[in-house]
Design a protein around this motif. Structure first.
Motif, PDB file in Angstrom:
ATOM      1  N   VAL A   1       0.837  -1.204   0.000  1.00  0.00           N
ATOM      2  CA  VAL A   1       0.000   0.000   0.000  1.00  0.00           C
ATOM      3  C   VAL A   1       0.874   1.257   0.000  1.00  0.00           C
ATOM      4  N   VAL A   2       0.574   2.119  -0.932  1.00  0.00           N
ATOM      5  CA  VAL A   2       1.295   3.387  -0.980  1.00  0.00           C
ATOM      6  C   VAL A   2       0.329   4.470  -0.505  1.00  0.00           C
ATOM      7  N   TYR A   3       0.705   5.183   0.516  1.00  0.00           N
ATOM      8  CA  TYR A   3      -0.148   6.246   1.032  1.00  0.00           C
ATOM      9  C   TYR A   3       0.193   7.535   0.311  1.00  0.00           C
ATOM     10  N   GLU A   4      -0.795   8.053  -0.382  1.00  0.00           N
ATOM     11  CA  GLU A   4      -0.501   9.218  -1.214  1.00  0.00           C
ATOM     12  C   GLU A   4      -1.078  10.494  -0.619  1.00  0.00           C
ATOM     13  N   ASP A   5      -1.387  10.480   0.653  1.00  0.00           N
ATOM     14  CA  ASP A   5      -1.984  11.665   1.260  1.00  0.00           C
ATOM     15  C   ASP A   5      -1.026  12.842   1.181  1.00  0.00           C
ATOM     16  N   LYS A   6      -1.380  13.775   0.347  1.00  0.00           N
ATOM     17  CA  LYS A   6      -0.577  14.959   0.187  1.00  0.00           C
ATOM     18  C   LYS A   6      -1.127  15.979   1.174  1.00  0.00           C
ATOM     19  N   PRO A   7      -0.319  16.508   2.080  1.00  0.00           N
ATOM     20  CA  PRO A   7      -0.876  17.481   3.021  1.00  0.00           C
ATOM     21  C   PRO A   7      -1.596  18.597   2.273  1.00  0.00           C
ATOM     22  N   SER A   8      -2.747  18.980   2.770  1.00  0.00           N
ATOM     23  CA  SER A   8      -3.501  20.061   2.139  1.00  0.00           C
ATOM     24  C   SER A   8      -4.396  20.671   3.203  1.00  0.00           C
ATOM     25  N   VAL A   9      -4.083  21.881   3.589  1.00  0.00           N
ATOM     26  CA  VAL A   9      -4.896  22.551   4.602  1.00  0.00           C
ATOM     27  C   VAL A   9      -6.312  22.726   4.071  1.00  0.00           C
ATOM     28  N   PHE A  10      -6.396  23.093   2.800  1.00  0.00           N
ATOM     29  CA  PHE A  10      -7.737  23.337   2.281  1.00  0.00           C
ATOM     30  C   PHE A  10      -8.583  22.067   2.301  1.00  0.00           C
ATOM     31  N   HIS A  11      -8.005  20.957   1.882  1.00  0.00           N
ATOM     32  CA  HIS A  11      -8.734  19.682   1.933  1.00  0.00           C
ATOM     33  C   HIS A  11      -9.133  19.362   3.376  1.00  0.00           C
ATOM     34  N   SER A  12      -8.232  19.655   4.300  1.00  0.00           N
ATOM     35  CA  SER A  12      -8.487  19.363   5.717  1.00  0.00           C
ATOM     36  C   SER A  12      -9.708  20.107   6.242  1.00  0.00           C
ATOM     37  N   LEU A  13      -9.981  21.271   5.654  1.00  0.00           N
ATOM     38  CA  LEU A  13     -11.116  22.058   6.148  1.00  0.00           C
ATOM     39  C   LEU A  13     -12.450  21.363   5.933  1.00  0.00           C
ATOM     40  N   PHE A  14     -12.461  20.262   5.193  1.00  0.00           N
ATOM     41  CA  PHE A  14     -13.704  19.515   4.999  1.00  0.00           C
ATOM     42  C   PHE A  14     -13.872  18.380   6.005  1.00  0.00           C
ATOM     43  N   PHE A  15     -13.056  18.405   7.054  1.00  0.00           N
ATOM     44  CA  PHE A  15     -13.168  17.389   8.102  1.00  0.00           C
ATOM     45  C   PHE A  15     -13.197  18.081   9.453  1.00  0.00           C
ATOM     46  N   ASP A  16     -14.230  17.828  10.207  1.00  0.00           N
ATOM     47  CA  ASP A  16     -14.394  18.504  11.493  1.00  0.00           C
ATOM     48  C   ASP A  16     -13.199  18.336  12.427  1.00  0.00           C
ATOM     49  N   PRO A  17     -12.643  17.111  12.539  1.00  0.00           N
ATOM     50  CA  PRO A  17     -11.518  16.975  13.475  1.00  0.00           C
ATOM     51  C   PRO A  17     -10.328  17.854  13.093  1.00  0.00           C
ATOM     52  N   CYS A  18     -10.122  18.088  11.803  1.00  0.00           N
ATOM     53  CA  CYS A  18      -9.000  18.929  11.366  1.00  0.00           C
ATOM     54  C   CYS A  18      -9.221  20.366  11.825  1.00  0.00           C
ATOM     55  N   ILE A  19     -10.468  20.828  11.707  1.00  0.00           N
ATOM     56  CA  ILE A  19     -10.779  22.193  12.138  1.00  0.00           C
ATOM     57  C   ILE A  19     -10.638  22.288  13.659  1.00  0.00           C
ATOM     58  N   ALA A  20     -11.162  21.283  14.336  1.00  0.00           N
ATOM     59  CA  ALA A  20     -11.155  21.315  15.801  1.00  0.00           C
ATOM     60  C   ALA A  20      -9.731  21.339  16.349  1.00  0.00           C
ATOM     61  N   HIS A  21      -8.835  20.611  15.686  1.00  0.00           N
ATOM     62  CA  HIS A  21      -7.479  20.497  16.225  1.00  0.00           C
ATOM     63  C   HIS A  21      -6.438  21.264  15.425  1.00  0.00           C
TER      64      HIS A  21
END
Lengths: 655, 284
Positions: A379-399
């Motif tokens: 498995v290759v994890y391709e999660d590219k950090p993205s603040v904007f993408h993170s804004l669509f997840f409540d835990p990212c906003i909360a923390h």
């Protein structure tokens, strides 16, 4: 359908809007490569230009057809509800507030988020200046403030989708639209807005989902992730199918367009009348609704470690993968278990030594476990950090943390499972011919497979004549169950490299072609490279008794144990839908599938003659839509391999 | 009683053969000779070799295999396996009542939840009445049973089978004696005697009318049928318009399609006439 909607639909179907777009790249590849995802997104925000359809009230389409590769994540359900209740401004203020006490990475995250959101506000302001009257009015409030009407809520939702596209999100799903939009629907109803006006707005929003789809194709055009989930059971066991859910189905029925793809959550308490309504959609031939069974999915998700509240809130990713909105960043499609490959390996490496069928089955299990380990490793994890993408997840906003840090509540991965029927059929053939009848020796079988049955016609025929999954024959169905059990157990005691759960599934995605190409002849009589069945379905070459047997074969196993998603797919001849008798009985068939413990079902109203004619005369079938795997596409736009697979599937015809 | 039944098809989820989700058993052999029949396989009671013409490579493998086995080129069992495109099959399989019912019982759950069951169709299923009775003995009380018939059989057989059925789909093709004889070979006296018994039995039933251009859709015949139904106070019937593809299967059983009417002619759908007479006509 009103005249307005007809005209809008026409503009979209004819693609006339496409001439308004620019093909100039926003960034050159080299410029993209030296920027992080958020910098790329900002560049897109700055360059994008508004354009509108005639009489548009929704808007927000891509002006630039060449989007630079930004974040690239996909297949999750964003926290639309958060933005609908707080507005983007609410989230903006919340982040500002949190930043007062933040430091380090979190502070940096917050700063970027603020910067990005300000970019969004500026973009929307720029957009507003040029917008037609009604849209302009809505943009006075949204996206900054929380919407106060159904129309404003739709515009805000559209903005969320558009922004994700700008951020190069691969599959943007819609989640539980009828739930998060319901308060705004209610606002309108209380204000005295008519059903027809709400239907028209819904249709306009649905139409907007069919603009730009040429830019978002996945493996094939149509594979764009825009699935919508309607209905369901809440944690108290009550149905949440509401008036708006019904309006969505009406809108889809009237528009007869690919997007959004409708998924219906049902349970043992769902009235037959709803299945009957769903059958109206099936009749259109677009291959949806796809039905998901709450009675199986919810306990299955809970068993995987999802909290009951989250499990009850499940939706689907682009195709069928059950995922939780707002808080989870599961990647439900990282890899695929190729069941026929595993069985074939056991035939080649272990069969000769196996003293009994049980011993052989043990070897299959061992091979399957080995394959699981190999898959986990690869498995290759391709999660590219993205603040904007993170804004669509409540835990990212909360923390104030990037999604790629694993801050989301669930970060599980999922493995599809392809070719289950071919694999079970192969095991059944081995059991019958090698062990029960002793009519074929392991060496001969191996040789025949290696030679792709050349010179082994009668041996191949005897393999073909063995029991096949889909005919309600325990001899083979139990082996399908055995394989699923092995898969489920193997993953239950393993974790991925990040220490998260791995969810076993029954979906195939495109692997019914892709994986099959790499597998030589198999003991079910299948020739090398020949396609597997699509998702959780019989092999395409199997002679079948009929849909009742198929359903029973595919509901014997406890599906809660293999709950990454992947529907039983059945083709039903379109003439079945020609009157009330046929319609009601299709509805009863779906209900029976659910009552028997099936987890997911997808029916196609199909007519092979039509498809064959469409291959010959594509010009006459411009609007012909078919379900491919977890999505529907225009038949003419599919590669020939996908077209032929659909034609080859058994269609159940009734006289 | 060890009656064997000769079946040419078992269809699961046959949606137009009675209420609910059903499995239909098509019994081989018919005593009528309707030239519009779209199921020529059902006419002969013999086991037949059926060859689908679409996709035939004309490779001759089927004939070669037959020659090897029987000394003749006429297609036989060996041809089935020989065809590289799997276009040849055997039509007609003999079942004991037990083996057939085992298969039918497998779908019991669907019948129960949908109010469905099993339908005996054909051919003319009443030609194998002993077999149906043997099956009914095993199924009765557990599975809803339906019969699809043209009603051409001895009254005592009809009555006997009727008593074991929950539902009957009764074909009304032509009313006038000489026309019924000419186009189907059936005897109107027998058919309408049996129909009369059915109506008076109090059993659930539905009238099925095949609409054949120039044969059964004529003004005269429609008026006759309406009069017949009205006489019994029947207010609902189902019509099956002629299927223009009906001829397609004839070459498969080595026959030429020779309709004794003009199949190109449009079918007249007498919805108006029926509704004017208070009969709802459902078009299947």
């Amino acid at each position: 359908m009103t005249e307005r909607i007809k005209r809008l639909r026409e503009q979209i179907v004819n693609g006339t809007y496409q001439k308004n777009r620019s093909h100039k790249p926003i960034l050159q590849d080299a410029e993209t490569n030296c920027r992080n995802a958020d910098e790329v997104f900002l560049a897109v925000l700055q360059e994008e230009q508004p354009y509108f359809l005639e009489g548009d009230r929704i808007g927000f389409y891509m002006y630039h057809t060449k989007r630079p590769k930004g974040c690239g994540a996909g297949n999750f359900i964003p926290n639309y509800g958060t933005y609908l209740t707080k507005g983007f401004g609410g989230v903006y203020k919340e982040i500002k507030e949190k930043m007062k006490s933040a430091s380090g990475e979190e502070k940096k995250f917050g700063e970027t988020a603020i910067h990005l959101l300000e970019g969004v506000f500026e973009y929307c302001n720029r957009f507003k200046e040029k917008a037609p009257k009604e849209l302009k009015k809505a943009l006075e409030r949204v996206p900054y403030h929380a919407p106060q009407s159904y129309h404003e809520a739709l515009v805000l939702l559209r903005i969320c989708i558009h922004l994700q596209r700008m951020n190069y999100t691969v599959h943007v799903t819609l989640g539980r639209f009828d739930q998060y939009m319901y308060p705004f629907y209610k606002m309108d109803v209380q204000r005295g807005v008519s059903h027809d006006a709400i239907l028209e707005l819904t249709e306009e929003f649905f139409l907007s989902l069919n603009v730009d789809t040429d830019l978002y194709s996945g493996v094939q055009k149509g594979d764009n992730g825009q699935s919508m989930v309607l209905g369901g059971t809440d944690i108290n066991g009550n149905s949440v199918f509401n008036e708006l859910s019904r309006i969505c189905m009406e809108a889809s029925l009237e528009l007869n367009l690919i997007d959004p793809k409708i998924n219906l959550r049902v349970s043992k308490n769902t009235p037959i009348e709803l299945f009957r309504f769903g059958t109206e959609l099936t009749k259109q031939g677009m291959g949806f609704p796809q039905y998901c069974n709450d009675d199986v999915v919810i306990p299955g998700l809970i068993a995987l470690g999802y909290e009951p509240e989250d499990a009850h809130n499940y939706g689907v990713a682009a195709c069928w993968e059950y995922i939780v909105p707002d808080v989870s960043h599961d990647i439900p499609n990282v890899s695929v278990m190729n069941f026929p490959k595993v069985v074939n390996r056991a035939v080649h490496e272990n069969l000769a030594e196996a003293k009994s069928f049980e011993a052989f089955a043990e070897c299959v299990k061992m091979q399957l476990e080995k394959e699981c380990d190999a898959l986990i490793e690869s498995v290759v994890y391709e999660d590219k950090p993205s603040v904007f993408h993170s804004l669509f997840f409540d835990p990212c906003i909360a923390h104030l943390k990037d999604y790629a840090s694993g801050v989301c509540k669930y970060n599980n991965i999922g493995f599809h499972g392809v070719g289950i029927a071919n694999a079970a059929d192969a095991m059944a053939a081995v059991k019958k011919t090698v062990f029960c009848e002793k009519s074929i020796s392991p060496e001969t079988l191996k040789e025949a497979l290696d030679k792709n049955f050349e010179g082994f016609d009668s041996l191949r025929q005897s393999l073909i004549d063995c029991p096949k999954m889909g005919n309600n024959d325990d001899f083979v169905d139990e082996l399908g169950g055995f394989l699923m059990e092995c898969f489920s157990n193997a993953l239950a005691c393993r974790r991925d490299k990040r220490g998260n759960r791995i969810r076993p599934g029954t979906g195939s995605a495109m692997f019914y072609l892709w994986s099959a190409e790499k597998v030589g002849a198999t003991a079910d009589g299948r020739l090398a490279q020949q396609a597997f069945g699509c998702s959780f379905s019989p092999a395409i070459t199997s002679k079948l008794n009929g849909p009742l047997s198929v359903i029973q074969s595919f509901t014997k196993f406890d599906m809660t144990k293999i709950i990454n998603g992947g529907p039983l797919t059945m083709e039903i001849h379109d003439t079945t839908f020609r009157n009330e008798f046929g319609m009601m009985k299709v509805a009863q068939l779906v209900k029976a599938f659910m009552d028997m413990g099936g987890h997911q079902l997808q029916l196609n109203a199909i007519n092979r003659d039509t498809l064959l004619d469409a291959q010959k005369h594509p010009e006459n079938y411009k609007g012909l839509i078919v379900r491919v795997w977890g999505w529907s596409g225009y038949f003419n736009e599919l590669d020939i391999g996908y077209q032929n697979h659909i034609i080859a599937r058994t269609e159940f015809q009734v006289s | 009683m060890n009656a064997l039944g000769r079946v040419f098809s078992i269809e699961e989820f046959s949606v137009f053969d009675g209420p609910g989700i059903r499995t239909s058993v098509f019994l081989k052999g018919c005593n009528l000779h309707c030239s519009w029949c779209h199921n020529p396989e059902g006419q002969s009671k013999d086991i037949q070799i059926v060859k689908s013409p679409n996709g035939c490579l004309n490779c001759g493998a089927c004939k070669k295999a037959a020659l090897l086995l029987t000394g003749k080129e006429e297609l036989c069992e060996a041809s089935v396996a020989a065809c590289p495109n799997k276009l040849i099959r055997i039509s007609g399989e003999d079942y004991t009542a037990e083996s057939l019912c085992d298969r039918l019982f497998k779908n019991q759950q669907f019948y129960e939840t949908s109010g469905g069951g099993v339908t005996f169709s054909g051919g003319e299923p009443l030609m194998q009445s002993d077999f149906i009775l043997a099956c009914a003995k095993l199924l009765r009380g557990k599975v809803h049973l339906a019969l699809q018939t043209a009603g051409m059989c001895k009254p005592e057989i009809f009555d006997r089978v009727l008593s074991e059925m929950d539902y009957v789909l009764f074909d009304i093709k032509l009313v006038r004696e000489e026309r019924l004889k000419r186009y189907t070979g059936a005897d109107a006296n027998i058919v309408y005697r049996n129909f009369d018994t059915l109506v008076k039995s109090g059993k659930d039933f539905v009238v099925r009318i095949p609409l054949i251009p120039g044969v059964t859709d004529t003004k005269e015949n429609i008026a006759d049928i309406i009069a017949c139904l009205k006489g019994y106070g029947i207010t609902y019937a189902e019509a099956m318009p002629y299927n223009k593809m009906a001829g397609a299967k004839y070459t498969m059983v080595g026959r030429t399609y020779q309709p004794d009417f003009d199949p190109a002619q449009d079918v007249y759908i007498p919805e108006k006439e029926f509704s004017e007479n208070g009969i709802e006509l459902c078009i299947l």
